[in-house]
Design a protein around this motif. Structure first.
Motif, PDB file in Angstrom:
ATOM      1  N   MET A   1    -120.446  15.847   2.935  1.00  0.00           N
ATOM      2  CA  MET A   1    -121.784  15.828   2.343  1.00  0.00           C
ATOM      3  C   MET A   1    -122.506  14.526   2.680  1.00  0.00           C
ATOM      4  SD  MET A   1    -122.537  18.635   0.649  1.00  0.00           S
ATOM      5  CE  MET A   1    -123.760  18.144  -0.562  1.00  0.00           C
ATOM      6  N   ILE A   2    -121.767  13.418   2.654  1.00  0.00           N
ATOM      7  CA  ILE A   2    -122.374  12.129   2.982  1.00  0.00           C
ATOM      8  C   ILE A   2    -122.760  12.084   4.457  1.00  0.00           C
ATOM      9  CG2 ILE A   2    -121.957   9.643   3.126  1.00  0.00           C
ATOM     10  CD1 ILE A   2    -120.100   9.953   0.699  1.00  0.00           C
ATOM     11  N   LEU A   3    -121.893  12.613   5.334  1.00  0.00           N
ATOM     12  CA  LEU A   3    -122.186  12.626   6.770  1.00  0.00           C
ATOM     13  C   LEU A   3    -123.376  13.525   7.089  1.00  0.00           C
ATOM     14  CD1 LEU A   3    -118.556  12.753   8.244  1.00  0.00           C
ATOM     15  CD2 LEU A   3    -120.124  10.795   8.224  1.00  0.00           C
ATOM     16  N   VAL A   4    -123.430  14.680   6.405  1.00  0.00           N
ATOM     17  CA  VAL A   4    -124.535  15.614   6.633  1.00  0.00           C
ATOM     18  C   VAL A   4    -125.863  14.990   6.215  1.00  0.00           C
ATOM     19  CG1 VAL A   4    -125.551  17.789   5.812  1.00  0.00           C
ATOM     20  CG2 VAL A   4    -123.166  17.710   6.499  1.00  0.00           C
ATOM     21  N   SER A   5    -125.807  14.117   5.223  1.00  0.00           N
ATOM     22  CA  SER A   5    -127.044  13.485   4.754  1.00  0.00           C
ATOM     23  C   SER A   5    -127.631  12.518   5.782  1.00  0.00           C
ATOM     24  CB  SER A   5    -126.797  12.750   3.436  1.00  0.00           C
ATOM     25  OG  SER A   5    -125.876  11.691   3.614  1.00  0.00           O
ATOM     26  N   GLY A   6    -126.868  12.187   6.862  1.00  0.00           N
ATOM     27  CA  GLY A   6    -127.416  11.409   7.964  1.00  0.00           C
ATOM     28  C   GLY A   6    -126.927   9.977   8.026  1.00  0.00           C
ATOM     29  N   LEU A   7    -127.115   9.361   9.206  1.00  0.00           N
ATOM     30  CA  LEU A   7    -126.670   7.986   9.415  1.00  0.00           C
ATOM     31  C   LEU A   7    -127.425   7.008   8.532  1.00  0.00           C
ATOM     32  CD1 LEU A   7    -126.297   7.933  13.315  1.00  0.00           C
ATOM     33  CD2 LEU A   7    -124.477   8.037  11.595  1.00  0.00           C
ATOM     34  N   ASP A   8    -128.682   7.340   8.264  1.00  0.00           N
ATOM     35  CA  ASP A   8    -129.463   6.460   7.392  1.00  0.00           C
ATOM     36  C   ASP A   8    -128.826   6.364   6.011  1.00  0.00           C
ATOM     37  OD1 ASP A   8    -131.918   4.908   6.741  1.00  0.00           O
ATOM     38  OD2 ASP A   8    -132.226   6.573   5.339  1.00  0.00           O
ATOM     39  N   SER A   9    -128.263   7.489   5.554  1.00  0.00           N
ATOM     40  CA  SER A   9    -127.597   7.493   4.254  1.00  0.00           C
ATOM     41  C   SER A   9    -126.354   6.621   4.278  1.00  0.00           C
ATOM     42  CB  SER A   9    -127.221   8.927   3.853  1.00  0.00           C
ATOM     43  OG  SER A   9    -128.376   9.722   3.762  1.00  0.00           O
ATOM     44  N   LEU A  10    -125.629   6.654   5.398  1.00  0.00           N
ATOM     45  CA  LEU A  10    -124.441   5.806   5.519  1.00  0.00           C
ATOM     46  C   LEU A  10    -124.825   4.333   5.500  1.00  0.00           C
ATOM     47  CD1 LEU A  10    -122.346   7.697   8.223  1.00  0.00           C
ATOM     48  CD2 LEU A  10    -121.874   7.525   5.779  1.00  0.00           C
ATOM     49  N   ARG A  11    -125.935   4.002   6.123  1.00  0.00           N
ATOM     50  CA  ARG A  11    -126.383   2.607   6.124  1.00  0.00           C
ATOM     51  C   ARG A  11    -126.804   2.160   4.726  1.00  0.00           C
ATOM     52  NH1 ARG A  11    -128.495   4.000  11.367  1.00  0.00           N
ATOM     53  NH2 ARG A  11    -130.440   4.711  10.419  1.00  0.00           N
TER      54      ARG A  11
ATOM     55  N   LEU B   1    -107.979  18.210  -4.701  1.00  0.00           N
ATOM     56  CA  LEU B   1    -108.528  16.860  -4.604  1.00  0.00           C
ATOM     57  C   LEU B   1    -108.699  16.436  -3.145  1.00  0.00           C
ATOM     58  CD1 LEU B   1    -106.574  15.069  -7.468  1.00  0.00           C
ATOM     59  CD2 LEU B   1    -108.952  15.827  -7.482  1.00  0.00           C
ATOM     60  N   GLY B   2    -107.764  16.855  -2.298  1.00  0.00           N
ATOM     61  CA  GLY B   2    -107.899  16.564  -0.875  1.00  0.00           C
ATOM     62  C   GLY B   2    -109.113  17.250  -0.276  1.00  0.00           C
ATOM     63  N   ILE B   3    -109.293  18.521  -0.633  1.00  0.00           N
ATOM     64  CA  ILE B   3    -110.460  19.262  -0.127  1.00  0.00           C
ATOM     65  C   ILE B   3    -111.750  18.664  -0.674  1.00  0.00           C
ATOM     66  CG2 ILE B   3    -111.594  21.508  -0.089  1.00  0.00           C
ATOM     67  CD1 ILE B   3    -108.844  22.809  -0.213  1.00  0.00           C
ATOM     68  N   ILE B   4    -111.724  18.270  -1.946  1.00  0.00           N
ATOM     69  CA  ILE B   4    -112.905  17.654  -2.561  1.00  0.00           C
ATOM     70  C   ILE B   4    -113.270  16.357  -1.834  1.00  0.00           C
ATOM     71  CG2 ILE B   4    -113.621  16.361  -4.613  1.00  0.00           C
ATOM     72  CD1 ILE B   4    -112.378  18.549  -6.313  1.00  0.00           C
ATOM     73  N   ALA B   5    -112.259  15.560  -1.514  1.00  0.00           N
ATOM     74  CA  ALA B   5    -112.515  14.310  -0.794  1.00  0.00           C
ATOM     75  C   ALA B   5    -113.150  14.587   0.562  1.00  0.00           C
ATOM     76  CB  ALA B   5    -111.212  13.523  -0.637  1.00  0.00           C
ATOM     77  N   LEU B   6    -112.626  15.590   1.279  1.00  0.00           N
ATOM     78  CA  LEU B   6    -113.192  15.953   2.588  1.00  0.00           C
ATOM     79  C   LEU B   6    -114.606  16.502   2.439  1.00  0.00           C
ATOM     80  CD1 LEU B   6    -110.066  17.631   4.254  1.00  0.00           C
ATOM     81  CD2 LEU B   6    -111.053  15.393   4.787  1.00  0.00           C
ATOM     82  N   PHE B   7    -114.803  17.334   1.421  1.00  0.00           N
ATOM     83  CA  PHE B   7    -116.135  17.892   1.176  1.00  0.00           C
ATOM     84  C   PHE B   7    -117.129  16.785   0.845  1.00  0.00           C
ATOM     85  CE2 PHE B   7    -119.212  19.458  -2.007  1.00  0.00           C
ATOM     86  CZ  PHE B   7    -119.882  20.402  -1.230  1.00  0.00           C
ATOM     87  N   SER B   8    -116.707  15.810   0.049  1.00  0.00           N
ATOM     88  CA  SER B   8    -117.581  14.698  -0.320  1.00  0.00           C
ATOM     89  C   SER B   8    -117.969  13.890   0.913  1.00  0.00           C
ATOM     90  CB  SER B   8    -116.879  13.797  -1.337  1.00  0.00           C
ATOM     91  OG  SER B   8    -116.486  14.532  -2.475  1.00  0.00           O
ATOM     92  N   LEU B   9    -116.978  13.617   1.763  1.00  0.00           N
ATOM     93  CA  LEU B   9    -117.258  12.883   2.997  1.00  0.00           C
ATOM     94  C   LEU B   9    -118.209  13.667   3.885  1.00  0.00           C
ATOM     95  CD1 LEU B   9    -116.696  10.452   4.813  1.00  0.00           C
ATOM     96  CD2 LEU B   9    -114.685  11.661   5.704  1.00  0.00           C
TER      97      LEU B   9
END
Length: 680
Positions: free
Chosen positions: A498-508, A488-496
């Protein structure tokens, strides 16, 4: 094409892609565990990956890059990986706090549990990103309320279609074939001709591969099943039955003629006949977990007048009827019920001289949308108590279990003692090393030649008993297993990541309010399915009906928002908190005594009201959101977070999930108050 024609076309496409997403999600939840045995214990991992993939896909919907082209290749990797792990000589190692059933001799390779789970989580996440992206794009092109309504109808259709195919024992090859046809229809106008042709060819190849992988198998709504005959020169042979590539049960010829020539078969016959030998004259007997029919055949050999045989799996019952060497299900003294054990306990009004719990060994630890816990809710204090209430005067309850871990044997002893208030007998038959029988309400000193074991035979450690609120019979203690914490810890890091890789626009584009709503809703849905399973049985029909009912309740909320023009959400948040509190404090066992329709009505109100109020909140905020795709994406990511928090029930019990529901919706209320959204 006119604007009206374009809207109609995009509405149809949204319906199809919504159907595809739900349909593929349920197909993966069913098929992957049949190939990768460890996923049978952790099907929730597949669901979490689907939520993450769909959520990221929604958030990436504004990207020009089209991930639909990557789907066939990712699907190929998933099938190839499943084929590798389907080999019987690959052993998955795990932490000792969880009881796994594995029968692997001289494994070619050993792979740790956490890496297997992580790998399939990553691949499944990538598989769902293209579907989420296409769904998000269509959401942004349509008006919010009609788009959400179409999405719900597509999801409901996907559930009904998949459930219908599973109920009719249609193997996954045809389920995947239907998915591929619908996928090709969807991409026909979106991709070039060469991609379409190559994808079609690849899908045909994958279909052939899946067909080879599943050759010689049968599919029930719960398992992939294979049967192999046990050689016999003189008597009608029995067979072994494997599920999801692992041993499940045997159908044995234990007739007097067969056992006269084999000491081993004779001991097996005595094991199955034990409760009937103890009781003597038996008028009515109930056998739960009847399976292929060994216990039923034993009852017939012991001249039981009438037997009610109960098993949740329709195909295993069918196989037993056709192929069991003693043909027990063809006897006029046997009534067969394809039902969940707990459900049958509530339906029958008969009293039994003997109630037998057969070898029930499915041990799926956790939930998902499949939610097939099978025997987990059979081995609880409440279950044993319900069974005892069906005993006639001087009737006996017998639980036979294959005990390979002392703490499992100790837990079963404590469960029976807490349920009945007395120490059960522990008996063993002959040389069968792991088959132990726990007997309630037998007081005669005559044990009919069986060996009585001391109460502390399996130790006397302070181990928690399994209850309906904490149904983790195969978990040693109230704790989240070490492997799970790591995964679950690795999954949480992987999920984060994936969101970061998708770009700053995705974070916004990330919407924290919809994230909280998604987490709270998933946890309430999980708790609701559990409650309905306890009331009506943990079968495919019940669980599909619950999921469809949830979606239809959301549609009602959608209609309410559309017609009533909701402007202030504060009252609905308050009503939601009250409804969740009622669910938390209301003892569900109170309504077990009522008839089906009254029970269904009360349960529907209890569960339906929180869904309805949360639906009003979601749809009102969704209608006013700047980006529907980011709202849906954030909501699905929140659902994934809720799925992770579901594991806290291993510590605190199923009802504790409702506390998290209140916390998440409370935080959502505070954020909407801060933004001034509740009065818009």
């Amino acid at each position: 094409m006119t604007q009206k024609g374009i809207m109609k076309k995009e509405g149809i496409e949204l319906f199809v892609i919504s159907l595809l997403g739900l349909f593929l999600e349920m197909a993966c939840i069913r098929w992957l565990p049949s190939q990768v045995r460890v996923l049978s214990y952790y099907t929730n991992i597949v669901l979490l990956a689907a939520f993450l993939g769909l959520g990221i896909g929604y958030i990436l919907s504004a990207r020009k890059k089209d991930f639909i082209y990557a789907f066939p290749l990712i699907f190929l990797v998933l099938i190839s990986s499943a084929a590798f792990f389907a080999q019987k000589n690959i052993e998955v190692t795990h932490h000792v706090s969880v009881y796994f059933w594995q029968t692997i001799i001289s494994p070619l390779a050993q792979i740790n549990l956490k890496w297997v789970l992580l790998f399939f989580f990553m691949i499944t996440t990538l598989l769902f990103i293209p579907i989420g992206q296409q769904t998000g794009r269509l959401f942004d092109r349509l008006n919010p309320l009609p788009a959400y309504t179409i999405n719900i109808f597509g999801s409901v259709t996907g559930i009904l279609l998949y459930s219908c195919m599973s109920y009719n024992l249609i193997p996954p090859i045809w389920i995947f074939a239907l998915f591929m046809i619908l996928y090709l229809y969807f991409v026909f106008t979106r991709t070039n001709q060469w991609f379409f042709v190559l994808t079609a060819v690849l899908f045909v190849v994958l279909m052939s591969w899946i067909s080879v992988m599943d050759k010689g198998t049968f599919w029930s709504p719960y398992y992939k099943i294979r049967i192999d005959k046990i050689p016999s020169e003189k008597h009608k042979p029995g067979f072994t039955l494997t599920v999801n590539n692992d041993y499940h049960q045997m159908a044995l010829n234990l007739s007097k003629e067969a056992t006269a020539e084999s000491k081993g078969d004779y001991e097996w016959a005595r094991l199955y006949e034990l409760p009937f030998r103890l009781r003597g004259s038996v008028k009515n007997a109930m056998i739960v977990g009847a399976g292929t029919g060994n216990d039923v055949a034993a009852a017939l050999r012991m001249n039981v007048e009438h037997i009610d045989a109960v098993d949740i799996d329709p195909l295993i019952l069918k196989i037993g009827k056709r192929h069991h060497p003693e043909q027990p299900y063809n006897s006029p003294r046997v009534s067969v019920y394809n039902d969940d054990a707990r459900s049958f306990f509530k339906k029958t009004n008969k009293k039994y001289d003997v109630i037998v719990f057969g070898f029930l060994d499915s041990h799926q630890l956790f939930s998902s949308m499949s939610e097939m816990r099978l025997d987990t809710y059979v081995y609880t204090v409440e279950s044993i108590r319900e069974a005892c209430s069906l005993l006639a005067p001087d009737g006996i309850l017998s639980v036979t279990f294959c005990v390979t871990k002392d703490w499992i044997g100790n837990r079963l002893y404590k469960i029976m003692k807490e349920a009945t208030g007395v120490d059960p007998l522990i008996l063993q038959s002959g040389e069968e090393p792991n088959g132990f029988t726990y007997v309630y309400n037998y007081t005669s000193p005559d044990l009919k030649g069986y060996t009585k074991l001391p109460p502390d035979y399996f130790g006397n450690d302070d181990i928690p008993v399994a209850t309906d609120n904490w149904p983790y019979f195969y978990l040693r203690e109230r704790a989240i297993p070490v492997d799970y914490i790591i995964v679950l810890g690795i999954i949480a890091l992987f999920s984060l990541a994936m969101i970061l890789v998708s770009g700053l626009d995705s974070l916004r584009r990330f919407n924290n309010v919809f994230f909280l709503l998604g987490a709270g809703f998933l946890l309430f849905e999980t708790q609701s399915i559990t409650r309905m399973s306890l009331l009506f049985g943990s079968t495919w029909i019940v669980n599909s009906a619950v999921l469809v009912s949830i979606f239809l309740t959301i549609l009602c909320a959608n209609f309410f928002v559309f017609t009533c023009n909701v402007k202030c959400l504060k009252p609905f948040f308050i009503l939601l908190f009250i409804a969740v509190a009622v669910n938390y404090f209301f003892p569900i066992n109170v309504i077990l005594q009522y008839g089906f329709f009254l029970k269904a009505f009360i349960a529907g109100v209890l569960i339906g009201l929180p869904i309805f109020f949360s639906g009003i909140i979601f749809i009102t905020l969704f209608r006013n959101s700047e980006s529907r795709s980011s709202a849906m994406g954030s909501n699905l990511l929140g659902a994934m977070c809720g799925g992770i928090l579901e594991y806290t029930s291993m510590l605190y019990g199923i009802n504790s999930l409702l506390i998290f529901v209140v916390v998440f919706y409370g935080l959502a209320l505070l954020l909407t108050l801060k933004k001034g959204s509740t009065s818009h």
